[in-house]
Write a protein that holds these residues in place. Structure first.
Motif, PDB file in Angstrom:
ATOM      1  N   GLN A 102      42.916  53.118  81.843  1.00 46.93           N
ATOM      2  CA  GLN A 102      41.810  54.027  81.538  1.00 46.93           C
ATOM      3  C   GLN A 102      40.681  53.286  80.814  1.00 46.93           C
ATOM      4  OE1 GLN A 102      41.438  57.191  82.652  1.00 46.93           O
ATOM      5  NE2 GLN A 102      39.364  56.933  81.892  1.00 46.93           N
ATOM      6  N   ILE A 103      41.042  52.374  79.914  1.00 47.13           N
ATOM      7  CA  ILE A 103      40.033  51.588  79.207  1.00 47.13           C
ATOM      8  C   ILE A 103      39.238  50.745  80.202  1.00 47.13           C
ATOM      9  CG2 ILE A 103      39.706  49.662  77.580  1.00 47.13           C
ATOM     10  CD1 ILE A 103      42.167  50.831  76.051  1.00 47.13           C
ATOM     11  N   GLY A 148      49.438  51.956  81.711  1.00 46.75           N
ATOM     12  CA  GLY A 148      49.176  52.863  80.601  1.00 46.75           C
ATOM     13  C   GLY A 148      47.710  53.034  80.278  1.00 46.75           C
ATOM     14  N   SER A 149      47.405  53.046  78.985  1.00 43.89           N
ATOM     15  CA  SER A 149      46.042  53.306  78.537  1.00 43.89           C
ATOM     16  C   SER A 149      45.081  52.177  78.883  1.00 43.89           C
ATOM     17  CB  SER A 149      46.020  53.562  77.034  1.00 43.89           C
ATOM     18  OG  SER A 149      46.465  52.415  76.330  1.00 43.89           O
TER      19      SER A 149
END
Length: 47
Positions: A28-29, A24-25
């Motif tokens: 990207q982090i 998930g996110s």
């Protein structure tokens, strides 16, 4: 720079790699962080 040589000169007797799954996110982090922090090595780390 040969990472294994450098760390052995500083006392390391072994090294290992850890494979992580970035769901998930979080992926990207991490991608944003590695590109900002280590831009010269980001492509290799992300590969």
């Amino acid at each position: 720079m040969d990472f294994a040589r450098v760390v052995s000169e500083h006392g390391a007797v072994s090294m290992a790699f850890t494979l992580v799954r970035l769901n998930g996110s979080i992926g990207q982090i991490f991608t944003d962080w590695i590109n900002k922090t280590l831009p010269d090595r980001a492509a290799k780390v992300l590969h």
